[in-house]
Design a protein around this motif. Sequence first.
Motif, PDB file in Angstrom:
ATOM      1  N   PHE A  28       0.827  -1.209   0.000  1.00 27.00           N
ATOM      2  CA  PHE A  28       0.000   0.000   0.000  1.00 27.00           C
ATOM      3  C   PHE A  28       0.860   1.258   0.000  1.00 27.00           C
ATOM      4  O   PHE A  28       0.498   2.257  -0.638  1.00 27.00           O
ATOM      5  N   SER A  29       1.980   1.223   0.684  1.00 31.02           N
ATOM      6  CA  SER A  29       2.881   2.385   0.646  1.00 31.02           C
ATOM      7  C   SER A  29       3.425   2.594  -0.766  1.00 31.02           C
ATOM      8  O   SER A  29       3.538   3.742  -1.236  1.00 31.02           O
ATOM      9  N   GLN A  30       3.720   1.504  -1.458  1.00 31.85           N
ATOM     10  CA  GLN A  30       4.177   1.608  -2.854  1.00 31.85           C
ATOM     11  C   GLN A  30       3.034   2.077  -3.756  1.00 31.85           C
ATOM     12  O   GLN A  30       3.239   2.875  -4.680  1.00 31.85           O
ATOM     13  N   LEU A  31       1.821   1.569  -3.505  1.00 33.03           N
ATOM     14  CA  LEU A  31       0.653   1.990  -4.279  1.00 33.03           C
ATOM     15  C   LEU A  31       0.411   3.482  -4.125  1.00 33.03           C
ATOM     16  O   LEU A  31       0.168   4.197  -5.119  1.00 33.03           O
ATOM     17  N   TYR A  32       0.487   3.965  -2.887  1.00 35.16           N
ATOM     18  CA  TYR A  32       0.277   5.395  -2.637  1.00 35.16           C
ATOM     19  C   TYR A  32       1.337   6.221  -3.349  1.00 35.16           C
ATOM     20  O   TYR A  32       1.025   7.245  -3.986  1.00 35.16           O
ATOM     21  N   SER A  33       2.584   5.781  -3.284  1.00 33.77           N
ATOM     22  CA  SER A  33       3.667   6.518  -3.940  1.00 33.77           C
ATOM     23  C   SER A  33       3.489   6.548  -5.457  1.00 33.77           C
ATOM     24  O   SER A  33       3.668   7.604  -6.099  1.00 33.77           O
ATOM     25  N   ALA A  37       0.741   0.137  -9.604  1.00 30.52           N
ATOM     26  CA  ALA A  37      -0.256   1.166  -9.897  1.00 30.52           C
ATOM     27  C   ALA A  37       0.115   1.990 -11.120  1.00 30.52           C
ATOM     28  O   ALA A  37      -0.748   2.676 -11.686  1.00 30.52           O
ATOM     29  N   TYR A  38       1.375   1.933 -11.529  1.00 35.18           N
ATOM     30  CA  TYR A  38       1.765   2.616 -12.761  1.00 35.18           C
ATOM     31  C   TYR A  38       1.003   2.066 -13.967  1.00 35.18           C
ATOM     32  O   TYR A  38       0.730   2.798 -14.931  1.00 35.18           O
ATOM     33  N   SER A  39       0.684   0.795 -13.922  1.00 33.05           N
ATOM     34  CA  SER A  39       0.081   0.138 -15.087  1.00 33.05           C
ATOM     35  C   SER A  39      -1.249   0.763 -15.456  1.00 33.05           C
ATOM     36  O   SER A  39      -1.567   0.901 -16.642  1.00 33.05           O
ATOM     37  N   PHE A  40      -2.069   1.156 -14.467  1.00 29.08           N
ATOM     38  CA  PHE A  40      -3.365   1.762 -14.789  1.00 29.08           C
ATOM     39  C   PHE A  40      -3.367   3.253 -14.448  1.00 29.08           C
ATOM     40  O   PHE A  40      -4.366   3.813 -14.000  1.00 29.08           O
ATOM     41  N   ALA A  41      -2.221   3.901 -14.701  1.00 28.81           N
ATOM     42  CA  ALA A  41      -2.110   5.337 -14.408  1.00 28.81           C
ATOM     43  C   ALA A  41      -3.056   6.159 -15.274  1.00 28.81           C
ATOM     44  O   ALA A  41      -3.563   7.198 -14.826  1.00 28.81           O
ATOM     45  N   LYS A  84      -8.860   7.021  -6.336  1.00 27.11           N
ATOM     46  CA  LYS A  84      -8.785   8.463  -6.555  1.00 27.11           C
ATOM     47  C   LYS A  84      -8.706   9.219  -5.230  1.00 27.11           C
ATOM     48  O   LYS A  84      -8.019  10.249  -5.127  1.00 27.11           O
ATOM     49  N   ILE A  85      -9.420   8.727  -4.221  1.00 30.23           N
ATOM     50  CA  ILE A  85      -9.332   9.354  -2.900  1.00 30.23           C
ATOM     51  C   ILE A  85      -7.924   9.189  -2.340  1.00 30.23           C
ATOM     52  O   ILE A  85      -7.348  10.129  -1.779  1.00 30.23           O
ATOM     53  N   VAL A  86      -7.350   7.976  -2.501  1.00 28.82           N
ATOM     54  CA  VAL A  86      -5.985   7.733  -2.045  1.00 28.82           C
ATOM     55  C   VAL A  86      -5.007   8.638  -2.787  1.00 28.82           C
ATOM     56  O   VAL A  86      -4.057   9.190  -2.195  1.00 28.82           O
ATOM     57  N   ALA A  92      -4.754   8.750   3.979  1.00 32.85           N
ATOM     58  CA  ALA A  92      -5.363   7.785   3.056  1.00 32.85           C
ATOM     59  C   ALA A  92      -5.952   6.599   3.821  1.00 32.85           C
ATOM     60  O   ALA A  92      -7.076   6.160   3.536  1.00 32.85           O
ATOM     61  N   ILE A  93      -5.221   6.100   4.803  1.00 32.34           N
ATOM     62  CA  ILE A  93      -5.712   4.966   5.590  1.00 32.34           C
ATOM     63  C   ILE A  93      -6.940   5.365   6.392  1.00 32.34           C
ATOM     64  O   ILE A  93      -7.906   4.611   6.524  1.00 32.34           O
ATOM     65  N   LYS A  94      -6.926   6.579   6.917  1.00 33.87           N
ATOM     66  CA  LYS A  94      -8.075   7.074   7.686  1.00 33.87           C
ATOM     67  C   LYS A  94      -9.324   7.163   6.807  1.00 33.87           C
ATOM     68  O   LYS A  94     -10.419   6.769   7.213  1.00 33.87           O
TER      69      LYS A  94
END
Length: 419
Positions: free
Chosen positions: A193-198, A346-350, A398-400, A409-411
């Motif tokens: 998730f940290s990588q996804l957020y980044s 997450a880059y794949s569906f940027a 999109k919210i993240v 984001a976690i909240k």
Amino acid sequence: MYDIALISQESQQENKEAYLENHKKFSEQSSLKTDYLSSDCHQQKNQQWMHKSSSLTQIYPSLDDNLTCISQTSSVISVKEPKIPIETNKKIKKRKNHAHRNLKTAVSRKQIEMKCQTEKRPEKSTGQLLHYLHEKDVKIPIPSIETIIQQEALLSEQILSYSNYQYYMHNLIGYLMGSLKDSFMAQMYINHFSQLYSNLQKSKLIVCPQQYSFSIKIQPQKKIQKTLIIDLDETLVHCNEFSCLKSDFFIPLVYGDKSFQVGISIRPHAQQFLRNMAKVYEIIVFTASNPDYANKIIDYLDPEQNLVSYRLFRDDCIQISNNCHIKDLRILNRNMQDIVLVDNSAYSFAFQIDNGIPIIPYLDNKNDKELLHLENYLHYVNQFDDVRSQNNKMFNLKIVQNCISIAEAIKCLAASISK
């Protein structure tokens, strides 16, 4: 001479009478003994027959009851039932009548008690009684077949919606809040998730090109169905960099002048996942790997080549940098509301975040069940006209992407899941 002769005749007559009397006694005794012996022999025979019949029922308890009864009654058929004296019969009848009378009194007492209890209850008023009679006259409506079908459809939708929440975001919040306890999987989810957020934050800086062209590899659909785009490396399989790790199969690779045997570890349930999804989706494997490497793996997963419809490789991606390959879904010539893309990056569906479905990377965990949870979600989302609206509700990417920190984001995710 005369006296001697007379005496001799009298003695002979006496001897003859004595002989006849002794013979008579002997015959009587012999007849008694034969009767006794015959009766004793009959009793012994009866006992033997009874013993045989009882032993037969012990050895074969599943025999028909009629057969065992015949064997028993045939051995004692000459025995008569003893006659009960008249006085004893009268006593038995008297006891039966006494027991029956006691039963009647017990029942009558019970009825009296029940009657007393009912009399103590408060009486209903006339209005209540009329209301009760009116309720009895009301007919309960029987639901129609259409109503039953709608209720069953709603119930099945609720079951599917509950099962799809077992995937990704629900698991992430569960591991963070402590409701799910698995240290290895918790670490995998937190790291991913940290990588996804980044990656989502960096994707905001990437401009989607206005011009694009359809891929010549993809043909128009022959059957109207939704399209499942799925990544290969770290999603369906893992390439083992170290020879000490166990591999499911090996593929030959040539690098320069040397050839190598590369070990491939298949994600648990991968082939089952492809078989099940091919029944409802059009499957396209879209990977950022080279064709020589990827084709060998896809051929192993789909040996009969009837599950995966098309294959797209690195040259079909838009390369931003060495580690950033974007998969533009517009080149597929499919309706965007019918496409989902499953990828660990997450880059794949940027370019099309609404179509993206994240998945944690697979390394070497044979207890991994992510594809089973993903399969439940894909069955659920397949019933909607636009998959993007359900992805937004489920993953909130999109919210993240718009959050200023991972904590925020976690909240936001925890708040959306609690709803």
